[in-house]
Scaffold this active site. Structure first.
Site, short mmCIF file in Angstrom:
data_model
loop_
_atom_site.label_atom_id
_atom_site.label_comp_id
_atom_site.label_asym_id
_atom_site.label_seq_id
_atom_site.Cartn_x
_atom_site.Cartn_y
_atom_site.Cartn_z
N LYS A 248 -11.70 6.16 -14.50
CA LYS A 248 -12.09 7.27 -13.99
C LYS A 248 -12.98 7.34 -12.70
CE LYS A 248 -14.72 11.49 -15.07
NZ LYS A 248 -15.41 12.37 -16.16
N ASP A 253 -19.25 14.90 -9.86
CA ASP A 253 -18.85 15.87 -10.81
C ASP A 253 -19.65 16.99 -11.05
OD1 ASP A 253 -17.63 17.47 -13.05
OD2 ASP A 253 -17.89 15.92 -14.34
N LYS A 260 -21.85 22.82 -13.79
CA LYS A 260 -22.74 22.50 -14.39
C LYS A 260 -24.26 22.77 -14.16
CE LYS A 260 -20.80 17.65 -15.17
NZ LYS A 260 -20.80 17.67 -16.47
N ASP A 330 -14.86 21.47 -15.88
CA ASP A 330 -15.59 20.17 -16.24
C ASP A 330 -15.19 19.31 -16.91
OD1 ASP A 330 -17.85 19.02 -15.70
OD2 ASP A 330 -19.26 19.87 -17.05
N ARG A 334 -10.36 13.69 -17.90
CA ARG A 334 -8.93 13.72 -18.59
C ARG A 334 -7.73 13.82 -17.92
NH1 ARG A 334 -11.41 17.24 -23.36
NH2 ARG A 334 -13.26 16.59 -22.68
N1 BES Z 1 -18.45 13.70 -16.49
C1 BES Z 1 -18.77 14.33 -17.53
C2 BES Z 1 -19.16 13.74 -18.86
C3 BES Z 1 -20.71 13.16 -18.76
C4 BES Z 1 -21.52 13.65 -19.24
C5 BES Z 1 -20.71 11.91 -18.09
C6 BES Z 1 -22.90 13.39 -18.97
C7 BES Z 1 -21.95 11.41 -18.28
C8 BES Z 1 -23.09 12.02 -18.99
C9 BES Z 1 -17.23 15.01 -17.85
O1 BES Z 1 -16.47 15.26 -16.61
C10 BES Z 1 -17.57 16.33 -18.53
O2 BES Z 1 -18.08 17.22 -17.84
N2 BES Z 1 -17.37 16.50 -19.92
C11 BES Z 1 -17.77 17.79 -20.42
C12 BES Z 1 -16.40 18.09 -21.34
C13 BES Z 1 -16.46 19.43 -21.84
C14 BES Z 1 -16.20 20.49 -20.99
C15 BES Z 1 -15.48 19.60 -23.15
C16 BES Z 1 -18.85 17.43 -21.56
O3 BES Z 1 -18.94 16.38 -21.95
O4 BES Z 1 -19.79 18.37 -21.39
ZN ZN Z 2 -16.86 14.10 -15.28
ZN ZN Z 3 -17.03 17.28 -15.83
#
Ligand code: BES
Ligand code: ZN
Ligand code: ZN
Length: 480
Positions: A248, A253, A260, A330, A334
């Site tokens: 990835k 992000d 976020k 967010d 995936r």
């Molecule tokens: N990049 C984030 C995941 C992440 C969170 C990496 C904290 C490092 C530290 C990912 O793209 C994300 O935002 N995932 C969400 C998924 C949710 C929306 C189902 C998450 O983990 O909150």
């Molecule tokens: Zn991410």
């Molecule tokens: Zn994300």
């Protein structure tokens, strides 16, 4: 850091400081240390450090007694930490030249490599944008030992740790200095230096291939997306396996329209750590030359809430024909990995490993100590776990049962991109499985382990460079 080997007794090696491991229960009497052990000042506990000035009988100006713990518990991972902690301690004192005395009992190849790795990894600082002239680093590291395989082991340790630091440096770059195009440039430059093939797919190429899932994520940003492909081909491939490494590469992000919170958002520059690890792995693989072909695929995009950004509720069509309802923008990792996995399969990869900072949920499950591992195939799982154990990069298996797929149901498309509140790391992995399909595959969720919030005695705060060493070993140890 210049790495050398001196095949003579450690006491005869010249340096500003000689690192000497001392073990719990052994009561080392060298360098006048007997009194220190007797008085209890030194016990030999892990990472306990004691600096002696002008010790008797050695050419080095100082000896650093480095606690190694109990001999029966001492392994290469412990050695890596010891060496890293010693180097960080000495460089903080402005010392520039260091020697390391390998203990005769722990002088095998794995220990020699680990001592070198610990030193190079420990020397890394994420301070490249600090302008002061007070930055400290070790110039020269000499390993004092004399074993048959020493030179090769030292070389291997250096290649691995430099590759890991290469990945760490990329991860450390802020998003204004490392856009997807910059990541492609870094890959191209590294490929030219180490003799890898490099291909960069741009938006047009990806549109022609039907990568609607990946391209949807890029819509909100002014930065164009890329799919970086690096190919390593062995001179004499053995067997028919072809390993694909998919990482990835979200250079930042924000969450997109499902934005976020501001607090901590600056850390989302590390959302390309999986991609950086794949580039780092290929850098080492190009030098160590395993017998298996390895190709890295790094989809790189910026996830922004621009006026053209995709919206919650949008439905995109992935390269494999499946339709996806984007419930939450967010959950973008995936979406880009989906098309990269399909592309890797179409490129002939027979086995796949992906690494991604995919979910906050994996850190809830495992904390910051273990990578979350999901496998569609027991053989692949065992290979990756064996490599991870040998390299001291901890990983823990989590379930990938089809029953969880229910959480990803969409009323309007084949699948939704999020699975609700519970089991977030599992549903993310199950989403990816729809695109890895029947190819043996392991997914590594490194969201909890790719970044250290506080420095360790042996490692600076910031990017860890996981799981570069595991991936390199996986390729090196591959047997069909
Ligand atoms: N990049 C984030 C995941 C992440 C969170 C990496 C904290 C490092 C530290 C990912 O793209 C994300 O935002 N995932 C969400 C998924 C949710 C929306 C189902 C998450 O983990 O909150
Ligand atoms: Zn991410
Ligand atoms: Zn994300």
């Amino acid at each position: 850091m210049k790495i050398t080997v001196e095949r003579k007794p450690a006491g005869q090696v010249e340096s500003e400081a000689l690192i000497v491991p001392v073990f719990e229960g052994r009561r080392d009497a060298r360098f006048g240390a007997a009194d220190l052990f007797a008085s209890g000042e030194i016990a030999g506990k892990p990472l306990e450090l004691t600096l002696l000035h002008h010790p008797p009988g050695v050419r080095a100006t100082r000896v650093l007694l480095a606690g190694a713990g109990k001999p029966e518990k001492f392994d290469p991972a412990e050695m890596r930490r010891l060496s890293g902690a010693a180097v960080r301690y000495l460089k903080a004192k402005s010392i520039k030249t260091v020697a390391f005395a390998l203990d005769p009992e722990f002088a095998g190849d794995a220990f020699a490599s680990a001592a070198i790795e610990g030193a190079i990894l420990g020397d890394f600082e994420p301070d490249r944008y600090k302008t002061g002239d007070d930055k400290k680093s070790i110039d020269a590291f000499t390993l004092a030992a004399d074993t048959p395989g020493l030179d090769a082991a030292v070389q291997r340790g250096r290649i691995l740790a430099e590759a890991q630091n290469f990945a760490r440096d990329l991860v450390n770059q802020p998003a204004n200095r490392l856009t997807p195009l910059d990541m492609a440039d870094a890959a191209r430059k590294m490929a030219a230096e180490f003799g890898l093939e490099c291909e960069i797919l741009d938006r047009d190429a990806m549109e022609k291939l039907g990568m609607g899932s990946l391209l949807g994520v890029a819509l909100g940003s002014a930065q164009p997306p890329v799919l970086i492909v690096l190919r390593y081909r062995p001179a004499n491939p053995q067997g028919s396996a072809h390993l694909g490494l998919v990482g990835k590469g979200v250079t930042f992000d924000t969450g997109g329209i499902s934005i976020k919170p501001a607090d901590g958002m600056e850390k989302m520059k590390y959302d390309m750590a999986g991609g950086a690890a794949m580039l780092g792995a290929l850098r080492a693989i190009a030098q160590l030359r395993p017998a298996i072909p390895v190709t890295a695929f790094v989809p790189s995009v910026e996830n922004m809430p621009g006026s053209r950004a995709q919206r919650p509720g949008d439905i995109v069509t992935a390269m494999n024909g499946k339709t996806i309802e984007v419930i939450n923008t967010d959950a973008e990792g995936r979406l880009i990995l989906a098309d990269a996995l399909t592309y890797a399969r179409r490129q002939g990869c027979t086995h796949l490993v992906d690494a991604a900072t995919l979910t906050g949920a994996v850190a809830v499950a495992l904390g910051h100590l273990n990578v979350g591992l999901f496998a569609s195939d027991d053989g692949m799982r065992d290979r990756v776990l064996a490599s991870s154990r040998a390299e001291g990069e901890r990983m823990w298996p989590l379930p990938l049962e089809d029953d969880y797929k229910e959480y990803l149901k969409s009323a309007f498309a084949d699948i939704a991109n999020v699975g609700g509140r519970w089991g977030g790391a599992v549903t993310a992995a199950l989403f990816l499985k729809e695109f890895a399909e029947d190819t043996p595959w392991v997914h590594l969720d490194i969201a909890g382990t790719a970044w250290l919030d506080e420095s360790k005695p042996y490692l600076a705060k910031g990017p860890t460079g996981l799981p570069v060493r595991t991936l390199v070993r996986l390729a090196m140890d591959w047997k069909d």
